[in-house]
Every structure is written in structure tokens, then in C-alpha cells.
Design a protein around this motif. Structure first.
Motif, PDB file in Angstrom:
ATOM      1  N   ASN A  96       2.321  -5.096  -6.912  1.00 22.12           N
ATOM      2  CA  ASN A  96       3.063  -3.987  -6.323  1.00 22.12           C
ATOM      3  C   ASN A  96       2.125  -2.794  -6.257  1.00 22.12           C
ATOM      4  O   ASN A  96       1.417  -2.504  -7.225  1.00 22.12           O
ATOM      5  CB  ASN A  96       4.288  -3.656  -7.183  1.00 22.12           C
ATOM      6  N   TYR A  97       2.120  -2.112  -5.099  1.00 21.97           N
ATOM      7  CA  TYR A  97       1.211  -0.989  -4.896  1.00 21.97           C
ATOM      8  C   TYR A  97       1.964   0.262  -4.474  1.00 21.97           C
ATOM      9  O   TYR A  97       2.974   0.189  -3.769  1.00 21.97           O
ATOM     10  CB  TYR A  97       0.189  -1.314  -3.808  1.00 21.97           C
ATOM     11  N   ALA A  98       1.429   1.395  -4.864  1.00 25.58           N
ATOM     12  CA  ALA A  98       1.921   2.654  -4.317  1.00 25.58           C
ATOM     13  C   ALA A  98       1.572   2.703  -2.837  1.00 25.58           C
ATOM     14  O   ALA A  98       0.521   2.199  -2.419  1.00 25.58           O
ATOM     15  CB  ALA A  98       1.278   3.826  -5.049  1.00 25.58           C
ATOM     16  N   ASP A  99       2.445   3.301  -2.051  1.00 28.98           N
ATOM     17  CA  ASP A  99       2.206   3.373  -0.612  1.00 28.98           C
ATOM     18  C   ASP A  99       0.870   4.040  -0.298  1.00 28.98           C
ATOM     19  O   ASP A  99       0.186   3.671   0.661  1.00 28.98           O
ATOM     20  CB  ASP A  99       3.333   4.150   0.075  1.00 28.98           C
TER      21      ASP A  99
ATOM     22  N   GLY B  83      -3.600  -1.319   1.096  1.00 30.02           N
ATOM     23  CA  GLY B  83      -4.671  -1.612   2.035  1.00 30.02           C
ATOM     24  C   GLY B  83      -6.035  -1.129   1.576  1.00 30.02           C
ATOM     25  O   GLY B  83      -7.053  -1.479   2.177  1.00 30.02           O
ATOM     26  N   ARG B  84      -6.068  -0.321   0.519  1.00 29.56           N
ATOM     27  CA  ARG B  84      -7.352   0.193   0.016  1.00 29.56           C
ATOM     28  C   ARG B  84      -7.658  -0.318  -1.390  1.00 29.56           C
ATOM     29  O   ARG B  84      -8.821  -0.539  -1.729  1.00 29.56           O
ATOM     30  CB  ARG B  84      -7.336   1.723  -0.006  1.00 29.56           C
ATOM     31  N   PHE B  85      -6.624  -0.491  -2.214  1.00 32.95           N
ATOM     32  CA  PHE B  85      -6.795  -0.924  -3.598  1.00 32.95           C
ATOM     33  C   PHE B  85      -6.290  -2.355  -3.746  1.00 32.95           C
ATOM     34  O   PHE B  85      -5.325  -2.761  -3.099  1.00 32.95           O
ATOM     35  CB  PHE B  85      -6.005  -0.034  -4.551  1.00 32.95           C
TER      36      PHE B  85
ATOM     37  N   LYS C   1       1.552  16.969 -14.264  1.00 28.26           N
ATOM     38  CA  LYS C   1       2.315  16.108 -13.359  1.00 28.26           C
ATOM     39  C   LYS C   1       2.726  14.827 -14.065  1.00 28.26           C
ATOM     40  O   LYS C   1       2.125  14.423 -15.043  1.00 28.26           O
ATOM     41  CB  LYS C   1       1.486  15.772 -12.122  1.00 28.26           C
ATOM     42  N   GLN C   2       3.775  14.208 -13.533  1.00 23.48           N
ATOM     43  CA  GLN C   2       4.181  12.926 -14.068  1.00 23.48           C
ATOM     44  C   GLN C   2       3.194  11.848 -13.655  1.00 23.48           C
ATOM     45  O   GLN C   2       2.538  11.955 -12.625  1.00 23.48           O
ATOM     46  CB  GLN C   2       5.580  12.562 -13.565  1.00 23.48           C
ATOM     47  N   HIS C   3       3.127  10.819 -14.481  1.00 27.13           N
ATOM     48  CA  HIS C   3       2.213   9.750 -14.097  1.00 27.13           C
ATOM     49  C   HIS C   3       2.780   8.993 -12.902  1.00 27.13           C
ATOM     50  O   HIS C   3       3.989   8.894 -12.714  1.00 27.13           O
ATOM     51  CB  HIS C   3       1.901   8.821 -15.269  1.00 27.13           C
ATOM     52  N   GLU C   4       1.868   8.476 -12.101  1.00 28.30           N
ATOM     53  CA  GLU C   4       2.214   7.789 -10.862  1.00 28.30           C
ATOM     54  C   GLU C   4       1.765   6.340 -10.941  1.00 28.30           C
ATOM     55  O   GLU C   4       0.619   6.063 -11.305  1.00 28.30           O
ATOM     56  CB  GLU C   4       1.506   8.470  -9.687  1.00 28.30           C
ATOM     57  N   MET C   5       2.645   5.430 -10.602  1.00 29.95           N
ATOM     58  CA  MET C   5       2.256   4.026 -10.553  1.00 29.95           C
ATOM     59  C   MET C   5       1.273   3.833  -9.410  1.00 29.95           C
ATOM     60  O   MET C   5       1.544   4.247  -8.281  1.00 29.95           O
ATOM     61  CB  MET C   5       3.481   3.138 -10.365  1.00 29.95           C
ATOM     62  N   VAL C   6       0.160   3.211  -9.689  1.00 30.72           N
ATOM     63  CA  VAL C   6      -0.832   2.905  -8.658  1.00 30.72           C
ATOM     64  C   VAL C   6      -0.695   1.455  -8.222  1.00 30.72           C
ATOM     65  O   VAL C   6      -0.545   1.159  -7.037  1.00 30.72           O
ATOM     66  CB  VAL C   6      -2.260   3.169  -9.167  1.00 30.72           C
ATOM     67  N   ALA C   7      -0.743   0.551  -9.180  1.00 29.58           N
ATOM     68  CA  ALA C   7      -0.607  -0.873  -8.877  1.00 29.58           C
ATOM     69  C   ALA C   7      -0.235  -1.611 -10.149  1.00 29.58           C
ATOM     70  O   ALA C   7      -0.725  -1.266 -11.231  1.00 29.58           O
ATOM     71  CB  ALA C   7      -1.904  -1.444  -8.300  1.00 29.58           C
ATOM     72  N   THR C   8       0.623  -2.610 -10.005  1.00 27.93           N
ATOM     73  CA  THR C   8       0.978  -3.473 -11.127  1.00 27.93           C
ATOM     74  C   THR C   8       0.974  -4.924 -10.664  1.00 27.93           C
ATOM     75  O   THR C   8       1.108  -5.208  -9.470  1.00 27.93           O
ATOM     76  CB  THR C   8       2.374  -3.136 -11.685  1.00 27.93           C
ATOM     77  N   VAL C   9       0.821  -5.811 -11.620  1.00 26.96           N
ATOM     78  CA  VAL C   9       0.852  -7.242 -11.310  1.00 26.96           C
ATOM     79  C   VAL C   9       1.580  -7.956 -12.438  1.00 26.96           C
ATOM     80  O   VAL C   9       1.326  -7.702 -13.616  1.00 26.96           O
ATOM     81  CB  VAL C   9      -0.565  -7.806 -11.081  1.00 26.96           C
ATOM     82  N   THR C  10       2.508  -8.828 -12.075  1.00 28.30           N
ATOM     83  CA  THR C  10       3.267  -9.573 -13.067  1.00 28.30           C
ATOM     84  C   THR C  10       2.512 -10.816 -13.516  1.00 28.30           C
ATOM     85  O   THR C  10       1.473 -11.177 -12.950  1.00 28.30           O
ATOM     86  CB  THR C  10       4.629  -9.989 -12.492  1.00 28.30           C
TER      87      THR C  10
END
Length: 119
Positions: free
Chosen positions: A58-61, A65-67, A43-52
């Protein structure tokens, strides 16, 4: 050279918590963002969370609320606090760092840490 070292993965029961940590070292400058991605075989990698650099997260939907992602700019570290873990969160999690200049960018990746959510 830039090295990213992840830690904190493991086995946890559904509803449990884990904290992933990533430390970046080497020749680091002009950091645009740091974050976490996950990828399963085939599978392709999935963005979980990033911070500038200025703290915008920014969070994956699927994890909102959990991460919670947090970053220490002085230490070049990024953590991912994962609560209420679900079996579908099982994956290999990779730390990412992006350095950006006016006309170019460079992505760096850690080797990954496995998270398994199972009873």
C-alpha cells in the motif's frame, strides 16, 4: 524487545534515488505488516508505504509510481526504493513493524533516518 534499525538516508538531488533499509531483530512473531512512515517537526506522521506478510503493498498517493517497498520475511527486513525524489520528499523516515494477535496488536518503530532532497 524488538529493535528496528534503519539505514540509507542522506542528501540527494531532485530526480535522484535512494534506498532505505530496515532490519528487525529481537522477539518477533505474528508479523502483520512492515512499512515506512515519515514525519516532519510539528506534523503527524504520514504513511509512505506498507507491505503485509502475504505481500500486499500500500502506498501513499504522493509516492505511487516512484517508490517501491519490498520485504524479506525470512530476514525480517523491509526496503524502500525511492526514485525520482522531489524536495517535498524531504523528511525523517521511520521503519514500522506491526505484530498482531487475535485481540491485540503492537507497533514498533525505528529511530528514523533523514532524507534530504535538495539541489
Amino acid at each position: 524487545q524488538v529493535q528496528l534499525v534503519e539505514s540509507g538516508g542522506g542528501l540527494v538531488q531532485p530526480g535522484g534515488s535512494l534506498t532505505l533499509s530496515c532490519a528487525a531483530s529481537g522477539t518477533i512473531f505474528n508479523i502483520d505488516s512492515m512499512g515506512w512512515y515519515r514525519q516532519d517537526p510539528g506534523k503527524q506522521h504520514e504513511m509512505v508505504a506498507t507491505v503485509t506478510s502475504d505481500g500486499n503493498a500500500n502506498y501513499a498517493d504522493s509516492v505511487k509510481g516512484r517508490f517501491t517497498i519490498s520485504r524479506d520475511n525470512a530476514k525480517n527486513t523491509v526496503d524502500l526504493q525511492m526514485n525520482d525524489l522531489k524536495p517535498e520528499d524531504t523528511s525523517v523516515y521511520y521503519c514500522n513493524l506491526v505484530m498482531r494477535w487475535k485481540y491485540a496488536a503492537a507497533n514498533f518503530w525505528g529511530r528514523g533516518t533523514r532524507v534530504t532532497v535538495s539541489s
